[in-house]
Design a protein around this motif. Structure first.
Motif, mmCIF file in Angstrom:
data_model
loop_
_atom_site.group_PDB
_atom_site.id
_atom_site.type_symbol
_atom_site.label_atom_id
_atom_site.label_comp_id
_atom_site.label_asym_id
_atom_site.label_seq_id
_atom_site.Cartn_x
_atom_site.Cartn_y
_atom_site.Cartn_z
ATOM 1 N N PRO A 114 0.835 -1.212 0.000
ATOM 2 C CA PRO A 114 0.000 0.000 0.000
ATOM 3 C C PRO A 114 0.869 1.261 0.000
ATOM 4 N N ALA A 115 0.429 2.278 -0.719
ATOM 5 C CA ALA A 115 1.154 3.552 -0.741
ATOM 6 C C ALA A 115 0.853 4.359 0.514
ATOM 7 N N VAL A 116 -0.367 4.183 1.035
ATOM 8 C CA VAL A 116 -0.865 5.013 2.141
ATOM 9 C C VAL A 116 -1.664 4.135 3.098
ATOM 10 N N ASN A 117 -1.581 4.436 4.391
ATOM 11 C CA ASN A 117 -2.496 3.876 5.387
ATOM 12 C C ASN A 117 -3.097 5.065 6.132
ATOM 13 N N GLN A 118 -4.380 5.304 5.917
ATOM 14 C CA GLN A 118 -5.061 6.444 6.551
ATOM 15 C C GLN A 118 -5.645 5.980 7.883
ATOM 16 N N ILE A 119 -5.144 6.584 8.970
ATOM 17 C CA ILE A 119 -5.546 6.148 10.306
ATOM 18 C C ILE A 119 -5.841 7.360 11.197
ATOM 19 N N GLU A 120 -6.514 7.104 12.302
ATOM 20 C CA GLU A 120 -6.779 8.176 13.272
ATOM 21 C C GLU A 120 -5.472 8.559 13.970
ATOM 22 N N ILE A 121 -5.039 9.791 13.774
ATOM 23 C CA ILE A 121 -3.840 10.287 14.481
ATOM 24 C C ILE A 121 -4.054 11.753 14.826
ATOM 25 N N HIS A 122 -3.925 12.048 16.105
ATOM 26 C CA HIS A 122 -3.951 13.428 16.583
ATOM 27 C C HIS A 122 -3.251 13.411 17.940
ATOM 28 N N PRO A 123 -3.032 14.546 18.587
ATOM 29 C CA PRO A 123 -2.220 14.533 19.812
ATOM 30 C C PRO A 123 -2.717 13.600 20.918
ATOM 31 N N TYR A 124 -4.008 13.323 20.977
ATOM 32 C CA TYR A 124 -4.512 12.444 22.031
ATOM 33 C C TYR A 124 -4.500 10.968 21.645
ATOM 34 N N PHE A 125 -4.185 10.665 20.387
ATOM 35 C CA PHE A 125 -4.171 9.259 19.944
ATOM 36 C C PHE A 125 -3.192 9.119 18.785
ATOM 37 N N THR A 126 -2.000 8.588 19.085
ATOM 38 C CA THR A 126 -0.936 8.616 18.068
ATOM 39 C C THR A 126 -0.592 7.258 17.454
ATOM 40 N N GLN A 127 -1.112 6.156 17.972
ATOM 41 C CA GLN A 127 -0.917 4.833 17.365
ATOM 42 C C GLN A 127 0.548 4.547 16.982
ATOM 43 N N PRO A 128 1.478 4.635 17.928
ATOM 44 C CA PRO A 128 2.888 4.450 17.569
ATOM 45 C C PRO A 128 3.194 3.120 16.883
ATOM 46 N N ASP A 129 2.497 2.050 17.290
ATOM 47 C CA ASP A 129 2.781 0.740 16.680
ATOM 48 C C ASP A 129 2.414 0.727 15.193
ATOM 49 N N VAL A 130 1.278 1.342 14.864
ATOM 50 C CA VAL A 130 0.860 1.375 13.453
ATOM 51 C C VAL A 130 1.789 2.287 12.642
ATOM 52 N N LEU A 131 2.165 3.423 13.237
ATOM 53 C CA LEU A 131 3.102 4.324 12.561
ATOM 54 C C LEU A 131 4.416 3.600 12.262
ATOM 55 N N LEU A 191 1.129 13.990 24.975
ATOM 56 C CA LEU A 191 -0.305 14.114 25.285
ATOM 57 C C LEU A 191 -1.101 12.855 24.936
ATOM 58 N N ASP A 192 -0.465 11.889 24.266
ATOM 59 C CA ASP A 192 -1.174 10.677 23.826
ATOM 60 C C ASP A 192 -1.880 9.997 25.003
#
Length: 293
Positions: free
Chosen positions: A157-174, A268-269
């Motif tokens: 995949p070229a892109v994985n669009q996921i929920e990311i903002h200061p309160y939820f950063t999903q480090p494992d997916v990143l 802030l995550d």
């Protein structure tokens, strides 16, 4: 700071896009026209949003050449399966009024029926091979979903669009995206749709740390959050129907956050997800009939 990303297949995509999630169809044309006038050249929509037709209308009204606008849309789970997904492309392209879609992604992993997800992705590979799409990707895929997909398909995949903002950063997916050369794209990059009903947090827009950093730069909290995402090398697709906010969200190229400021926002995550849990997405609960073009 680069205003574009080069995807893993060599296609160039604007770094900052404009989203239309939850934008009512009757407000979408005006919002997208405003965004294009402001300078956005990347529009993100989805079959499930019910506003692809209005996005296409705004693109035509803009007077811009089709080649100047990067269009991204998503296949909904109800249209997964090889033939169904090929037809879903026809539906989306028909509503958008285009021959070619720049980035076509699968909206959810559909873990309980992953064989349908794989068949849907194989259809995206066919569309890519035929030149009907320029890049393909996924959305809301966790590490295990990416691993399973890679075992059964050939195009990363070229892109994985996921929920990311200061309160939820999903480090494992990143980290998983980075390992495979997949660009992480943030939906809800300002955290605006996420109200944290259970965690005691209000909106990220009212966060004291973000407010302090914003004040130091003479910028708004939203601009600081977008800048934070950009400096972390992510694609962002903020949404708004308010012309003033549409312009504000695009005005993020003239300042830079320090390493300390980035770290303060990283801290802030909460680990609390705002959107649906990708594991909980099933056809029974989330199935939608996607109308014909």
């Amino acid at each position: 700071m680069a205003m574009t990303f080069t995807l893993n297949n060599g296609v160039t995509m604007p770094a900052l896009g404009f989203g239309v999630f939850q934008t009512p169809p009757d407000e979408t044309v005006a919002a997208v026209e405003t965004a294009l006038r402001t300078g956005y050249r990347h529009i993100d929509t989805a079959a499930a949003y019910g506003n692809e037709r209005q996005v296409g209308e705004a693109v035509r009204r803009s007077g811009l050449a089709r080649s100047e606008i990067f269009l991204e849309t998503k296949i909904w789970i109800s249209d997964y399966g090889y033939d169904a997904t090929l037809h879903a492309f026809d539906k989306s392209a028909g509503k958008l009024g285009v021959e070619q879609i720049d980035l076509l992604i699968l909206h959810q992993a559909l873990p309980g029926r992953f064989e349908l997800t794989v068949d849907a992705y194989r259809a995206l590979e066919t569309l890519l091979g035929d030149g009907r799409v320029r890049a393909i990707g996924v959305s809301n895929f966790m590490r295990e979903h990416l691993d399973k997909l890679r075992k059964e398909t050939s195009v990363v995949p070229a892109v994985n669009q996921i929920e990311i903002h200061p309160y939820f950063t999903q480090p494992d997916v990143l980290a998983a995206d980075a390992e495979h050369g997949i660009l992480s794209q943030a939906w809800s990059p300002i955290g605006g749709i996420t109200f944290y009903r259970d965690s005691g947090h209000t909106s990220t827009l009212e966060d004291a740390t973000i407010a302090r950093i914003a004040q130091e730069h003479g910028k708004s909290p939203a601009q600081v959050m977008l800048r934070w995402g950009m400096q972390h090398g992510r694609s962002l697709i903020p949404k708004s129907t308010n012309p003033q906010r549409i312009a504000e969200n695009f005005d993020v190229f003239d300042f830079e956050l320090t390493t300390e400021e980035l770290a303060a926002i990283d801290a802030l995550d909460t680990g609390v997800r705002g959107g649906p849990d990708p594991e909980a997405v099933t056809l029974e609960t989330f199935g939608l009939n996607i109308p014909e073009a």
